[in-house]
Design a protein around this motif. Structure first.
Motif, PDB file in Angstrom:
ATOM      1  N   PHE A   1      36.600 -10.209  -6.306  1.00  0.00           N
ATOM      2  CA  PHE A   1      37.146 -10.193  -7.660  1.00  0.00           C
ATOM      3  C   PHE A   1      36.615 -11.417  -8.416  1.00  0.00           C
ATOM      4  O   PHE A   1      36.720 -12.544  -7.905  1.00  0.00           O
ATOM      5  CB  PHE A   1      38.677 -10.231  -7.622  1.00  0.00           C
ATOM      6  N   ILE A   2      36.048 -11.196  -9.578  1.00  0.00           N
ATOM      7  CA  ILE A   2      35.547 -12.314 -10.375  1.00  0.00           C
ATOM      8  C   ILE A   2      36.417 -12.443 -11.628  1.00  0.00           C
ATOM      9  O   ILE A   2      36.632 -11.486 -12.365  1.00  0.00           O
ATOM     10  CB  ILE A   2      34.057 -12.157 -10.738  1.00  0.00           C
ATOM     11  N   PHE A   3      36.948 -13.647 -11.835  1.00  0.00           N
ATOM     12  CA  PHE A   3      37.831 -13.943 -12.960  1.00  0.00           C
ATOM     13  C   PHE A   3      37.237 -15.078 -13.787  1.00  0.00           C
ATOM     14  O   PHE A   3      36.284 -15.752 -13.380  1.00  0.00           O
ATOM     15  CB  PHE A   3      39.227 -14.366 -12.464  1.00  0.00           C
ATOM     16  N   SER A   4      37.843 -15.314 -14.963  1.00  0.00           N
ATOM     17  CA  SER A   4      37.597 -16.490 -15.808  1.00  0.00           C
ATOM     18  C   SER A   4      36.110 -16.714 -16.043  1.00  0.00           C
ATOM     19  O   SER A   4      35.389 -15.823 -16.467  1.00  0.00           O
ATOM     20  CB  SER A   4      38.253 -17.732 -15.181  1.00  0.00           C
ATOM     21  N   ASP A   5      35.628 -17.940 -15.750  1.00  0.00           N
ATOM     22  CA  ASP A   5      34.222 -18.291 -16.008  1.00  0.00           C
ATOM     23  C   ASP A   5      33.264 -17.439 -15.179  1.00  0.00           C
ATOM     24  O   ASP A   5      32.166 -17.116 -15.642  1.00  0.00           O
ATOM     25  CB  ASP A   5      33.984 -19.774 -15.695  1.00  0.00           C
ATOM     26  N   ALA A   6      33.651 -17.108 -13.976  1.00  0.00           N
ATOM     27  CA  ALA A   6      32.783 -16.285 -13.132  1.00  0.00           C
ATOM     28  C   ALA A   6      32.561 -14.919 -13.776  1.00  0.00           C
ATOM     29  O   ALA A   6      31.444 -14.392 -13.772  1.00  0.00           O
ATOM     30  CB  ALA A   6      33.401 -16.123 -11.742  1.00  0.00           C
ATOM     31  N   TYR A   7      33.608 -14.362 -14.364  1.00  0.00           N
ATOM     32  CA  TYR A   7      33.451 -13.075 -15.047  1.00  0.00           C
ATOM     33  C   TYR A   7      32.568 -13.227 -16.280  1.00  0.00           C
ATOM     34  O   TYR A   7      31.653 -12.414 -16.501  1.00  0.00           O
ATOM     35  CB  TYR A   7      34.820 -12.523 -15.447  1.00  0.00           C
TER      36      TYR A   7
ATOM     37  N   ALA B   1      24.880 -11.960   0.246  1.00  0.00           N
ATOM     38  CA  ALA B   1      25.000 -10.503   0.342  1.00  0.00           C
ATOM     39  C   ALA B   1      24.421  -9.862  -0.913  1.00  0.00           C
ATOM     40  O   ALA B   1      24.131 -10.532  -1.905  1.00  0.00           O
ATOM     41  CB  ALA B   1      26.455 -10.094   0.524  1.00  0.00           C
ATOM     42  N   VAL B   2      24.298  -8.543  -0.858  1.00  0.00           N
ATOM     43  CA  VAL B   2      23.746  -7.770  -1.964  1.00  0.00           C
ATOM     44  C   VAL B   2      24.879  -7.225  -2.816  1.00  0.00           C
ATOM     45  O   VAL B   2      25.868  -6.689  -2.291  1.00  0.00           O
ATOM     46  CB  VAL B   2      22.876  -6.605  -1.444  1.00  0.00           C
ATOM     47  N   LEU B   3      24.750  -7.350  -4.129  1.00  0.00           N
ATOM     48  CA  LEU B   3      25.689  -6.727  -5.053  1.00  0.00           C
ATOM     49  C   LEU B   3      25.369  -5.234  -5.082  1.00  0.00           C
ATOM     50  O   LEU B   3      24.487  -4.788  -5.802  1.00  0.00           O
ATOM     51  CB  LEU B   3      25.565  -7.344  -6.446  1.00  0.00           C
ATOM     52  N   SER B   4      26.064  -4.461  -4.279  1.00  0.00           N
ATOM     53  CA  SER B   4      25.729  -3.046  -4.116  1.00  0.00           C
ATOM     54  C   SER B   4      26.356  -2.158  -5.181  1.00  0.00           C
ATOM     55  O   SER B   4      25.789  -1.129  -5.547  1.00  0.00           O
ATOM     56  CB  SER B   4      26.141  -2.568  -2.722  1.00  0.00           C
ATOM     57  N   SER B   5      27.532  -2.530  -5.674  1.00  0.00           N
ATOM     58  CA  SER B   5      28.162  -1.779  -6.759  1.00  0.00           C
ATOM     59  C   SER B   5      29.208  -2.658  -7.419  1.00  0.00           C
ATOM     60  O   SER B   5      29.632  -3.682  -6.859  1.00  0.00           O
ATOM     61  CB  SER B   5      28.804  -0.482  -6.240  1.00  0.00           C
ATOM     62  N   LYS B   6      29.637  -2.263  -8.617  1.00  0.00           N
ATOM     63  CA  LYS B   6      30.669  -3.021  -9.321  1.00  0.00           C
ATOM     64  C   LYS B   6      31.533  -2.065 -10.130  1.00  0.00           C
ATOM     65  O   LYS B   6      31.098  -0.976 -10.528  1.00  0.00           O
ATOM     66  CB  LYS B   6      30.053  -4.094 -10.205  1.00  0.00           C
ATOM     67  N   SER B   7      32.759  -2.482 -10.362  1.00  0.00           N
ATOM     68  CA  SER B   7      33.717  -1.639 -11.058  1.00  0.00           C
ATOM     69  C   SER B   7      33.551  -1.764 -12.571  1.00  0.00           C
ATOM     70  O   SER B   7      32.767  -2.584 -13.067  1.00  0.00           O
ATOM     71  CB  SER B   7      35.145  -2.035 -10.660  1.00  0.00           C
ATOM     72  N   GLU B   8      34.311  -0.965 -13.299  1.00  0.00           N
ATOM     73  CA  GLU B   8      34.401  -1.128 -14.745  1.00  0.00           C
ATOM     74  C   GLU B   8      35.191  -2.397 -15.051  1.00  0.00           C
ATOM     75  O   GLU B   8      35.910  -2.935 -14.200  1.00  0.00           O
ATOM     76  CB  GLU B   8      35.079   0.082 -15.375  1.00  0.00           C
ATOM     77  N   VAL B   9      35.091  -2.868 -16.284  1.00  0.00           N
ATOM     78  CA  VAL B   9      35.852  -4.046 -16.691  1.00  0.00           C
ATOM     79  C   VAL B   9      37.340  -3.692 -16.699  1.00  0.00           C
ATOM     80  O   VAL B   9      37.749  -2.652 -17.223  1.00  0.00           O
ATOM     81  CB  VAL B   9      35.421  -4.514 -18.085  1.00  0.00           C
ATOM     82  N   ARG B  10      38.145  -4.552 -16.091  1.00  0.00           N
ATOM     83  CA  ARG B  10      39.576  -4.308 -15.984  1.00  0.00           C
ATOM     84  C   ARG B  10      40.360  -5.439 -16.641  1.00  0.00           C
ATOM     85  O   ARG B  10      39.834  -6.525 -16.895  1.00  0.00           O
ATOM     86  CB  ARG B  10      39.973  -4.164 -14.510  1.00  0.00           C
ATOM     87  N   LYS B  11      41.645  -5.155 -16.878  1.00  0.00           N
ATOM     88  CA  LYS B  11      42.527  -6.135 -17.492  1.00  0.00           C
ATOM     89  C   LYS B  11      43.536  -6.625 -16.463  1.00  0.00           C
ATOM     90  O   LYS B  11      44.154  -5.835 -15.742  1.00  0.00           O
ATOM     91  CB  LYS B  11      43.279  -5.513 -18.678  1.00  0.00           C
ATOM     92  N   SER B  12      43.706  -7.940 -16.422  1.00  0.00           N
ATOM     93  CA  SER B  12      44.703  -8.514 -15.521  1.00  0.00           C
ATOM     94  C   SER B  12      46.083  -8.454 -16.176  1.00  0.00           C
ATOM     95  O   SER B  12      46.235  -8.034 -17.322  1.00  0.00           O
ATOM     96  CB  SER B  12      44.334  -9.956 -15.188  1.00  0.00           C
ATOM     97  N   LYS B  13      47.107  -8.911 -15.452  1.00  0.00           N
ATOM     98  CA  LYS B  13      48.478  -8.882 -15.976  1.00  0.00           C
ATOM     99  C   LYS B  13      48.653  -9.799 -17.180  1.00  0.00           C
ATOM    100  O   LYS B  13      49.511  -9.557 -18.027  1.00  0.00           O
ATOM    101  CB  LYS B  13      49.453  -9.281 -14.867  1.00  0.00           C
ATOM    102  N   ILE B  14      47.834 -10.851 -17.249  1.00  0.00           N
ATOM    103  CA  ILE B  14      47.957 -11.779 -18.378  1.00  0.00           C
ATOM    104  C   ILE B  14      46.990 -11.423 -19.506  1.00  0.00           C
ATOM    105  O   ILE B  14      46.862 -12.173 -20.483  1.00  0.00           O
ATOM    106  CB  ILE B  14      47.721 -13.229 -17.906  1.00  0.00           C
ATOM    107  N   GLY B  15      46.288 -10.282 -19.356  1.00  0.00           N
ATOM    108  CA  GLY B  15      45.454  -9.800 -20.440  1.00  0.00           C
ATOM    109  C   GLY B  15      44.000 -10.240 -20.402  1.00  0.00           C
ATOM    110  O   GLY B  15      43.240  -9.934 -21.325  1.00  0.00           O
ATOM    111  N   THR B  16      43.555 -10.940 -19.333  1.00  0.00           N
ATOM    112  CA  THR B  16      42.161 -11.386 -19.249  1.00  0.00           C
ATOM    113  C   THR B  16      41.327 -10.339 -18.517  1.00  0.00           C
ATOM    114  O   THR B  16      41.846  -9.553 -17.724  1.00  0.00           O
ATOM    115  CB  THR B  16      42.070 -12.729 -18.503  1.00  0.00           C
ATOM    116  N   ASN B  17      40.040 -10.354 -18.794  1.00  0.00           N
ATOM    117  CA  ASN B  17      39.128  -9.406 -18.154  1.00  0.00           C
ATOM    118  C   ASN B  17      38.732  -9.878 -16.759  1.00  0.00           C
ATOM    119  O   ASN B  17      38.599 -11.084 -16.502  1.00  0.00           O
ATOM    120  CB  ASN B  17      37.871  -9.223 -18.991  1.00  0.00           C
ATOM    121  N   TYR B  18      38.521  -8.911 -15.891  1.00  0.00           N
ATOM    122  CA  TYR B  18      37.967  -9.213 -14.578  1.00  0.00           C
ATOM    123  C   TYR B  18      37.210  -7.999 -14.070  1.00  0.00           C
ATOM    124  O   TYR B  18      37.273  -6.906 -14.647  1.00  0.00           O
ATOM    125  CB  TYR B  18      39.064  -9.630 -13.584  1.00  0.00           C
TER     126      TYR B  18
END
Length: 291
Positions: free
Chosen positions: A125-131, A92-109
């Motif tokens: 949702f992309i977390f950890s290494d994917a982010y 699929a096409v990456l049509s849009s993406k959100s701003e960087v957000r913080k998870s409950k444990i404090g990591t970015n996604y």
């Protein structure tokens, strides 16, 4: 035996002709794609700007042992309760993406919106290494997504997540992806478009009259009072009289036509009297002549 060998030879020739035809079609397609500056991705049928990030041959090898699911069918097959025994992939096409957000444990996604540039979208949702590896990926990139996990939620449509960077693959840049040329206030619209259909998204392609709907809704129209305005006259339906003559009633063509046209017993009696009078006068005339 000779007949069998002849059949085998015919099959070999037919197979050779088919292979040669396919090779010729492939060469023509590659020539057309080279001249047009775009390449057709065989699985998703998305057009990629030439050159692609990965060749079609390499992509075929990567997906050979995996099940391809079109993005518009993911909601049907990939659910929290689904038990899949085979790796699956979507493109699929990456049509849009959100701003960087913080998870409950404090990591970015980050949340990617993936689409087929038509009407289907899914949230990834992309977390950890994917982010860490993919958060800078520009919109318009065609991505291959391997075994994305559905997020358990009662909301529809479902969302999916990826944590390993190796589960995402850059295939190329979508040739038909573009930003909307419309303007919201003083800033440019953040929507995306399929350039095959135009350069303005649905919100800005609506006619101007659509923006006047709130004003039109506030207008209250008065209902006309009785006696004002034109009123359609009442039409009274009268019962239709069906005339069915008896078989022996018609004694001449004139009587038949008169009765059929008027369809009235009253008129038929008058016609009968007139016809008798005429017939009597004719008979009297004939008798006078004979005399």
């Amino acid at each position: 035996m000779e007949e069998y060998n002849a059949k085998v030879e015919i099959l070999r020739k037919q197979t050779k002709e088919i292979v040669e035809k396919l090779d010729e079609e492939k060469k023509l397609r590659e020539k057309h794609e080279k001249n047009s500056g775009r390449v057709l991705e065989n699985f998703s049928k998305l057009w990629i700007k030439s050159p692609p990030a990965i060749s079609s041959e390499e992509l075929d090898k990567l997906l050979a042992q995996r099940r391809f699911i079109n993005i518009n069918r993911i909601q049907e097959y990939i659910t929290p309760d689904a038990k899949l025994e085979q790796d699956w992939v979507t493109i699929a096409v990456l049509s849009s993406k959100s701003e960087v957000r913080k998870s409950k444990i404090g990591t970015n996604y980050m949340i990617f919106t993936l689409s087929n540039l038509e009407e289907t979208e899914i949230k990834l949702f992309i977390f950890s290494d994917a982010y860490e590896n993919w958060w800078k990926e520009p919109c318009g990139t065609i991505l291959g997504i391997l075994n994305a996990s559905p997020l358990s939620s009662t909301n529809q449509p479902l969302s999916y997540k990826v944590e390993k960077a190796a589960k995402l693959l850059n295939i190329g840049i979508a040739a038909d992806y573009g930003r909307c040329a419309g303007v919201d206030g003083i800033s440019r619209c953040e929507g995306y478009v399929n350039l095959k259909h135009g350069n303005i998204c649905g919100k800005h392609s609506r006619p101007k009259i659509m923006t006047l709907r709130p004003e039109l809704a506030s207008i209250k129209f008065k209902k006309p009072e009785k006696g004002q305005g034109k009123q359609a006259p009442e039409v009274k339906k009268l019962p239709r009289h069906v005339y069915q003559p008896t078989p022996n009633e018609f004694t001449s063509l004139d009587r038949y036509l008169a009765t059929r046209n008027k369809l009235s017993k009253e008129y038929s009696k008058n016609v009968e009297i007139e016809i008798r009078e005429n017939s009597e006068s004719k008979n009297n005339g004939e008798s006078d002549v004979n005399k």
